[in-house]
Scaffold this motif. Structure first.
Motif, PDB file in Angstrom:
ATOM      1  N   UNK B  21       0.859  -1.172   0.000  1.00  0.00           N
ATOM      2  CA  UNK B  21       0.000   0.000   0.000  1.00  0.00           C
ATOM      3  C   UNK B  21       0.898   1.226   0.000  1.00  0.00           C
ATOM      4  N   UNK B  22       0.761   2.054  -0.995  1.00  0.00           N
ATOM      5  CA  UNK B  22       1.585   3.256  -1.123  1.00  0.00           C
ATOM      6  C   UNK B  22       0.691   4.462  -1.358  1.00  0.00           C
ATOM      7  N   UNK B  23       1.267   5.642  -1.128  1.00  0.00           N
ATOM      8  CA  UNK B  23       0.554   6.841  -1.528  1.00  0.00           C
ATOM      9  C   UNK B  23       0.805   7.050  -3.008  1.00  0.00           C
ATOM     10  N   UNK B  24      -0.240   7.423  -3.738  1.00  0.00           N
ATOM     11  CA  UNK B  24      -0.058   7.594  -5.184  1.00  0.00           C
ATOM     12  C   UNK B  24      -0.720   8.872  -5.653  1.00  0.00           C
ATOM     13  N   UNK B  36      -3.226   3.693  -2.298  1.00  0.00           N
ATOM     14  CA  UNK B  36      -3.539   2.681  -3.283  1.00  0.00           C
ATOM     15  C   UNK B  36      -2.752   1.419  -2.979  1.00  0.00           C
ATOM     16  N   UNK B  37      -3.362   0.278  -3.270  1.00  0.00           N
ATOM     17  CA  UNK B  37      -2.599  -0.957  -3.275  1.00  0.00           C
ATOM     18  C   UNK B  37      -1.890  -1.018  -4.622  1.00  0.00           C
ATOM     19  N   UNK B  38      -0.581  -1.105  -4.598  1.00  0.00           N
ATOM     20  CA  UNK B  38       0.192  -1.080  -5.834  1.00  0.00           C
ATOM     21  C   UNK B  38       0.830  -2.458  -5.998  1.00  0.00           C
ATOM     22  N   UNK B  39       0.675  -3.014  -7.181  1.00  0.00           N
ATOM     23  CA  UNK B  39       1.070  -4.413  -7.373  1.00  0.00           C
ATOM     24  C   UNK B  39       1.829  -4.558  -8.688  1.00  0.00           C
ATOM     25  N   UNK B  40       3.004  -5.138  -8.598  1.00  0.00           N
ATOM     26  CA  UNK B  40       3.830  -5.324  -9.788  1.00  0.00           C
ATOM     27  C   UNK B  40       3.693  -6.764 -10.292  1.00  0.00           C
ATOM     28  N   UNK B  41       3.170  -6.910 -11.493  1.00  0.00           N
ATOM     29  CA  UNK B  41       3.026  -8.239 -12.107  1.00  0.00           C
ATOM     30  C   UNK B  41       3.642  -8.166 -13.496  1.00  0.00           C
ATOM     31  N   UNK B  42       4.602  -8.974 -13.768  1.00  0.00           N
ATOM     32  CA  UNK B  42       5.408  -8.942 -15.001  1.00  0.00           C
ATOM     33  C   UNK B  42       5.758  -7.491 -15.331  1.00  0.00           C
ATOM     34  N   UNK B  43       5.409  -6.991 -16.513  1.00  0.00           N
ATOM     35  CA  UNK B  43       5.805  -5.628 -16.852  1.00  0.00           C
ATOM     36  C   UNK B  43       4.657  -4.628 -16.713  1.00  0.00           C
ATOM     37  N   UNK B  44       3.743  -4.928 -15.780  1.00  0.00           N
ATOM     38  CA  UNK B  44       2.640  -4.008 -15.491  1.00  0.00           C
ATOM     39  C   UNK B  44       2.642  -3.633 -14.025  1.00  0.00           C
ATOM     40  N   UNK B  45       2.323  -2.376 -13.768  1.00  0.00           N
ATOM     41  CA  UNK B  45       2.112  -1.940 -12.398  1.00  0.00           C
ATOM     42  C   UNK B  45       0.621  -1.636 -12.262  1.00  0.00           C
ATOM     43  N   UNK B  46      -0.062  -2.431 -11.433  1.00  0.00           N
ATOM     44  CA  UNK B  46      -1.495  -2.237 -11.194  1.00  0.00           C
ATOM     45  C   UNK B  46      -1.693  -1.433  -9.925  1.00  0.00           C
ATOM     46  N   UNK B  47      -2.756  -0.646  -9.906  1.00  0.00           N
ATOM     47  CA  UNK B  47      -3.068   0.046  -8.658  1.00  0.00           C
ATOM     48  C   UNK B  47      -4.563  -0.074  -8.381  1.00  0.00           C
ATOM     49  N   UNK B  48      -4.858  -0.386  -7.129  1.00  0.00           N
ATOM     50  CA  UNK B  48      -6.222  -0.664  -6.680  1.00  0.00           C
ATOM     51  C   UNK B  48      -6.616   0.297  -5.577  1.00  0.00           C
ATOM     52  N   UNK B  49      -7.903   0.580  -5.489  1.00  0.00           N
ATOM     53  CA  UNK B  49      -8.406   1.174  -4.241  1.00  0.00           C
ATOM     54  C   UNK B  49      -8.258   0.088  -3.193  1.00  0.00           C
ATOM     55  N   UNK B  50      -7.963   0.498  -1.976  1.00  0.00           N
ATOM     56  CA  UNK B  50      -7.531  -0.499  -1.002  1.00  0.00           C
ATOM     57  C   UNK B  50      -8.599  -1.521  -0.638  1.00  0.00           C
ATOM     58  N   UNK B  51      -9.852  -1.245  -0.963  1.00  0.00           N
ATOM     59  CA  UNK B  51     -10.895  -2.202  -0.607  1.00  0.00           C
ATOM     60  C   UNK B  51     -11.552  -2.828  -1.828  1.00  0.00           C
ATOM     61  N   UNK B  52     -10.945  -2.722  -2.978  1.00  0.00           N
ATOM     62  CA  UNK B  52     -11.573  -3.237  -4.188  1.00  0.00           C
ATOM     63  C   UNK B  52     -10.747  -4.332  -4.830  1.00  0.00           C
ATOM     64  N   UNK B  53     -11.457  -5.232  -5.518  1.00  0.00           N
ATOM     65  CA  UNK B  53     -10.778  -6.356  -6.152  1.00  0.00           C
ATOM     66  C   UNK B  53     -10.317  -6.034  -7.567  1.00  0.00           C
ATOM     67  N   UNK B  54     -10.981  -5.084  -8.207  1.00  0.00           N
ATOM     68  CA  UNK B  54     -10.600  -4.754  -9.579  1.00  0.00           C
ATOM     69  C   UNK B  54      -9.707  -3.525  -9.577  1.00  0.00           C
ATOM     70  N   UNK B  55      -8.654  -3.530 -10.393  1.00  0.00           N
ATOM     71  CA  UNK B  55      -7.740  -2.382 -10.357  1.00  0.00           C
ATOM     72  C   UNK B  55      -8.375  -1.120 -10.930  1.00  0.00           C
ATOM     73  N   UNK B  56      -7.985   0.007 -10.361  1.00  0.00           N
ATOM     74  CA  UNK B  56      -8.368   1.301 -10.914  1.00  0.00           C
ATOM     75  C   UNK B  56      -7.665   1.479 -12.258  1.00  0.00           C
ATOM     76  N   UNK B  57      -6.399   1.060 -12.288  1.00  0.00           N
ATOM     77  CA  UNK B  57      -5.652   1.240 -13.517  1.00  0.00           C
ATOM     78  C   UNK B  57      -4.377   0.425 -13.547  1.00  0.00           C
TER      79      UNK B  57
END
Lengths: 260, 174
Positions: B21-24, B36-57
């Motif tokens: 969880x980082x400030x973004x 935001x929950x920030x998640x690095x998967x292969x060559x994508x950086x996903x960011x989520x609202x902290x209580x949601x399952x689908x990424x914002x972007x």
């Protein structure tokens, strides 16, 4: 998102840095394959002839070879590529796992082109490239440590010059001293399945680690073979240890591809 | 540009190289810092609202620059527009450093360069010390074979990679 909730404003589409994506499509990074393919519009739609460019794990498609910007992109991570029976000759499909996942049916203009595409697309994932690089990393450590010589210390990989920070992309020539990795690859978390309800896997603390131990600097400096005293192990045993790791990795990767 | 959003969303649910969880703060002027929950998967950086399952972007991490902005904050920008920055605030300098290192290595193009690097290093060593490597021969052959076909794909002889003669015939293909 929950069933039964009152209709409200539609959930916004996921954001993506499309401008950067378009730039990546047309920059001078290496191209892994390019050519005309017919793409089926939808389940009952017609085929459209498009100029396709495969770069990394992205399959971009353009109106034609001279277009400046792609019409679209198929992100290939996690896909499988298969030959299909279709009315079109030289057809193949890019399939994704999951319910309601779309299958992209593409058709090449010759047998050779089709084979080339199937081969290139099967190897296009980031995961696959990472596996290959890991194998080589291990091979390098193995050959450095071999030759019948005693290993006084564990060998650390040389630290080449770090990547230039200038924004101009470096033209990539095989013989030129290419910008190289400064550190060996981080370990992938091996046992982190996604949660059942699809919620993101996350941690509020900095306790989340990509591997079972805290990231050492650099990971490969410590003996990566399963048993300790590498210094005095005969080369053949070293090779066997690394070979096992590679086989295991490959097995993991192959079986992870099969899962839905 | 059209893209397969469902598959990208599915990718965001895969095991991550790093997640926290980082400030973004987005690149637009006047953007506010958000958790935001920030998640690095292969060559994508996903960011989520902290209580949601689908990424914002998601951010594709090719051709990007990762810069330390403050002791515990970094930014990501892209080559075509270096002033347009996505800001991230970490909870410590150490966490910040981890993220910067991970993000700099998270591109397909970086991985490609690593491949060539290791291949050249192996060639250097095997060029000199052939005698002791007979047992390693089989393993190396596999790696080399994989490499060869990989390199044929990634090193087209022409400068304009889209020209039709840029793709050498593979042995065995018609």
């Amino acid at each position: 998102m929950a069933l039964g909730s009152p209709p409200g404003p539609a959930i916004a589409a996921m954001k993506l840095n499309e401008r950067s994506l378009a730039f990546y499509a047309t920059c001078n990074a290496p191209v892994d394959n390019a050519g005309f393919l017919y793409k089926k519009g939808g389940r009952h739609a017609a085929y459209h002839r498009r100029w396709f460019v495969l770069r990394g794990n992205m399959l971009f498609y353009f109106e034609d070879a001279a277009s400046r910007e792609p019409v679209g992109v198929i992100i290939l991570e996690g896909c499988t590529v298969e030959l299909v029976e279709a009315a079109e000759e030289f057809a193949f499909a890019v399939r994704f796992a999951g319910t309601r996942a779309r299958t992209y049916v593409l058709a090449a203009e010759s047998q050779a082109a089709m084979e080339g595409w199937v081969k290139a697309l099967s190897r296009a994932s980031f995961d696959y490239l990472r596996l290959v690089v890991r194998e080589l990393e291990q091979q390098l450590a193995a050959v450095r440590g071999g030759g019948g010589m005693a290993l006084p210390q564990p060998q650390s990989l040389p630290l080449p010059p770090s990547l230039p920070s200038a924004p101009a992309p470096v033209p990539f020539l095989p013989s030129a001293p290419a910008p190289v990795p400064a550190l060996p690859l981080p370990r992938r978390p091996s046992a982190l399945p996604p949660k059942e309800n699809g919620c993101a896997v996350w941690s509020t603390e900095a306790t989340f680690r990509p591997g079972p131990e805290p990231p050492p600097p650099p990971p490969r400096r410590r003996a990566s073979a399963p048993h300790g005293a590498l210094d005095v192990a005969p080369f053949a045993r070293l090779h066997e240890c690394y070979g096992q790791e590679i086989r295991a990795l490959r097995g993991q990767w192959l079986s992870s591809r099969v899962q839905p | 540009m059209r893209y397969n959003e469902k598959e990208l969303q599915a990718l965001s649910r895969q095991p991550a190289e790093m997640a926290a969880e980082l400030g973004m703060r987005g690149p637009k002027k006047g953007s506010v810092l958000k958790r935001r929950l920030v998640k690095l998967v292969v060559n994508f950086l996903f960011y989520f609202r902290t209580d949601e399952a689908e990424p914002v972007g998601a951010l594709l991490l090719e051709r990007c620059r990762v810069i330390r902005e403050e002791p515990s904050a970094f930014s990501i920008s892209f080559i075509e527009d270096p002033e347009r920055k996505y800001h991230f605030e970490c909870s410590s300098e150490e966490q910040c450093q981890e993220w910067i290192e991970a993000l700099r290595r998270a591109s397909y193009e970086f991985m490609r360069r690593s491949l060539v690097f290791y291949r050249n290093e192996i060639r250097k060593v095997t060029g000199k010390v052939r005698a002791g490597l007979q047992r390693a021969g089989a393993g190396l052959q596999v790696a080399e074979a994989v490499l060869q076909s990989w390199l044929m794909a990634t090193h087209p002889p022409h400068r304009t990679p889209w020209s039709s003669s840029a793709y050498p015939r593979r042995p065995g293909s018609s």
